[in-house]
Design a protein around this motif. Structure first.
Motif, PDB file in Angstrom:
ATOM      1  N   PHE A 125     -13.548  -5.000   5.600  1.00 38.85           N
ATOM      2  CA  PHE A 125     -12.621  -4.878   4.486  1.00 38.85           C
ATOM      3  C   PHE A 125     -13.367  -4.324   3.285  1.00 38.85           C
ATOM      4  CE2 PHE A 125      -9.941  -6.249   1.028  1.00 38.85           C
ATOM      5  CZ  PHE A 125      -8.684  -5.970   1.531  1.00 38.85           C
ATOM      6  N   PRO A 126     -12.812  -3.393   2.538  1.00 36.62           N
ATOM      7  CA  PRO A 126     -11.465  -2.845   2.682  1.00 36.62           C
ATOM      8  C   PRO A 126     -11.359  -1.923   3.893  1.00 36.62           C
ATOM      9  CG  PRO A 126     -12.597  -1.806   0.828  1.00 36.62           C
ATOM     10  CD  PRO A 126     -13.515  -2.857   1.358  1.00 36.62           C
ATOM     11  N   HIS A 127     -10.175  -1.873   4.440  1.00 37.70           N
ATOM     12  CA  HIS A 127      -9.929  -1.107   5.658  1.00 37.70           C
ATOM     13  C   HIS A 127      -9.944   0.391   5.390  1.00 37.70           C
ATOM     14  CE1 HIS A 127      -7.530  -4.870   6.954  1.00 37.70           C
ATOM     15  NE2 HIS A 127      -8.795  -4.987   7.304  1.00 37.70           N
TER      16      HIS A 127
ATOM     17  N   ARG B  52      -6.178  -6.207  12.301  1.00 36.37           N
ATOM     18  CA  ARG B  52      -6.198  -6.039  10.849  1.00 36.37           C
ATOM     19  C   ARG B  52      -4.963  -6.655  10.211  1.00 36.37           C
ATOM     20  NH1 ARG B  52      -8.221   0.042   9.331  1.00 36.37           N
ATOM     21  NH2 ARG B  52     -10.417  -0.258   9.852  1.00 36.37           N
ATOM     22  N   ASP B  53      -3.807  -6.393  10.789  1.00 29.60           N
ATOM     23  CA  ASP B  53      -2.563  -6.931  10.234  1.00 29.60           C
ATOM     24  C   ASP B  53      -2.576  -8.454  10.252  1.00 29.60           C
ATOM     25  OD1 ASP B  53      -1.632  -4.383   9.754  1.00 29.60           O
ATOM     26  OD2 ASP B  53      -0.112  -4.408  11.336  1.00 29.60           O
ATOM     27  N   ALA B  54      -3.037  -9.033  11.348  1.00 31.37           N
ATOM     28  CA  ALA B  54      -3.091 -10.498  11.438  1.00 31.37           C
ATOM     29  C   ALA B  54      -4.052 -11.064  10.406  1.00 31.37           C
ATOM     30  CB  ALA B  54      -3.507 -10.919  12.845  1.00 31.37           C
ATOM     31  N   ASP B  55      -5.152 -10.388  10.183  1.00 29.73           N
ATOM     32  CA  ASP B  55      -6.171 -10.878   9.265  1.00 29.73           C
ATOM     33  C   ASP B  55      -5.660 -10.924   7.825  1.00 29.73           C
ATOM     34  OD1 ASP B  55      -8.751 -11.908   8.933  1.00 29.73           O
ATOM     35  OD2 ASP B  55      -9.620  -9.936   8.542  1.00 29.73           O
TER      36      ASP B  55
ATOM     37  N   GLU C 205      -2.723 -10.524  -7.406  1.00 30.55           N
ATOM     38  CA  GLU C 205      -1.766  -9.480  -7.766  1.00 30.55           C
ATOM     39  C   GLU C 205      -2.269  -8.105  -7.334  1.00 30.55           C
ATOM     40  OE1 GLU C 205       0.783  -7.698 -11.511  1.00 30.55           O
ATOM     41  OE2 GLU C 205      -0.822  -9.137 -11.929  1.00 30.55           O
ATOM     42  N   ARG C 206      -3.513  -7.805  -7.632  1.00 36.74           N
ATOM     43  CA  ARG C 206      -4.099  -6.514  -7.226  1.00 36.74           C
ATOM     44  C   ARG C 206      -4.120  -6.387  -5.704  1.00 36.74           C
ATOM     45  NH1 ARG C 206      -9.396  -4.894  -6.136  1.00 36.74           N
ATOM     46  NH2 ARG C 206      -9.683  -2.670  -6.388  1.00 36.74           N
ATOM     47  N   PHE C 207      -4.553  -7.458  -5.039  1.00 37.66           N
ATOM     48  CA  PHE C 207      -4.619  -7.432  -3.575  1.00 37.66           C
ATOM     49  C   PHE C 207      -3.241  -7.166  -2.978  1.00 37.66           C
ATOM     50  CE2 PHE C 207      -4.250  -9.588   0.530  1.00 37.66           C
ATOM     51  CZ  PHE C 207      -5.247  -8.935   1.239  1.00 37.66           C
ATOM     52  N   LEU C 208      -2.238  -7.898  -3.432  1.00 39.42           N
ATOM     53  CA  LEU C 208      -0.892  -7.773  -2.867  1.00 39.42           C
ATOM     54  C   LEU C 208      -0.250  -6.423  -3.176  1.00 39.42           C
ATOM     55  CD1 LEU C 208       0.378 -11.388  -3.531  1.00 39.42           C
ATOM     56  CD2 LEU C 208      -0.229 -10.379  -1.314  1.00 39.42           C
ATOM     57  N   LYS C 209      -0.542  -5.849  -4.337  1.00 41.62           N
ATOM     58  CA  LYS C 209      -0.001  -4.527  -4.676  1.00 41.62           C
ATOM     59  C   LYS C 209      -0.524  -3.449  -3.732  1.00 41.62           C
ATOM     60  CE  LYS C 209       1.143  -4.929  -9.543  1.00 41.62           C
ATOM     61  NZ  LYS C 209       0.809  -4.518 -10.917  1.00 41.62           N
ATOM     62  N   HIS C 210      -1.717  -3.652  -3.222  1.00 44.41           N
ATOM     63  CA  HIS C 210      -2.346  -2.650  -2.351  1.00 44.41           C
ATOM     64  C   HIS C 210      -2.290  -3.035  -0.871  1.00 44.41           C
ATOM     65  CE1 HIS C 210      -4.053  -1.793  -6.333  1.00 44.41           C
ATOM     66  NE2 HIS C 210      -3.930  -0.558  -5.930  1.00 44.41           N
ATOM     67  N   LEU C 211      -1.555  -4.087  -0.563  1.00 45.96           N
ATOM     68  CA  LEU C 211      -1.460  -4.560   0.817  1.00 45.96           C
ATOM     69  C   LEU C 211      -0.705  -3.547   1.671  1.00 45.96           C
ATOM     70  CD1 LEU C 211      -2.035  -6.990   2.667  1.00 45.96           C
ATOM     71  CD2 LEU C 211       0.210  -7.878   2.029  1.00 45.96           C
ATOM     72  N   THR C 212      -1.284  -3.192   2.787  1.00 42.60           N
ATOM     73  CA  THR C 212      -0.622  -2.297   3.734  1.00 42.60           C
ATOM     74  C   THR C 212      -0.770  -2.871   5.135  1.00 42.60           C
ATOM     75  OG1 THR C 212      -2.635  -0.976   4.013  1.00 42.60           O
ATOM     76  CG2 THR C 212      -1.040  -0.189   2.395  1.00 42.60           C
TER      77      THR C 212
END
Length: 125
Positions: free
Chosen positions: A53-55, A69-72, A105-112
């Motif tokens: 991470f980051p992916h 990755r998605d599960a993690d 907030e930053r993490f969730l905004k960039h979550l893919t």
């Protein structure tokens, strides 16, 4: 499944150097892998390496790596998120709960997400 279970094995509990954490997990895996799983060791190691991470390199990954990755990262959308992330990962990172919350907030905004299932499940289509 072996990659999912072992990708954070022997984790130092600190954030910052995923390359070192991945090497530690792979070292432990090599020492403890069952003989019947040895034929799959290269594939398991490949999957563990792709949890860094980051992916990056999403387009060329096999579905197994995308699922891992998605599960993690999907734990942040789970009802137990506050315990796992705010308190658990926060303690590992040396951050107070309020510091962890500020960073979410930053993490969730960039979550893919990378798989169709996860995109649909979590509304990221």
């Amino acid at each position: 499944m072996i990659a999912a279970i072992s990708h954070d094995f022997d984790h130092s509990g600190k954030v910052g150097d995923d390359d070192t954490e991945i090497r530690r997990a792979i070292t432990c895996l090599r020492r403890n892998v069952l003989s019947e799983d040895r034929p799959y060791l290269d594939d398991i190691i490949f999957l563990i390496q792709n949890t860094k991470f980051p992916h990056d390199n999403v387009e060329n990954l096999p579905i197994e790596a995308k699922i891992l990755r998605d599960a993690d990262v999907s734990q942040c959308l789970s009802p137990v998120w506050i315990q796992q992330v705010v308190f658990g990962l926060g303690q590992e990172s040396g951050l107070s709960p309020i510091e962890m919350l500020r960073g979410q907030e930053r993490f969730l905004k960039h979550l893919t997400f990378h798989t169709a299932w996860a995109k649909k499940k979590f509304g990221y289509e």
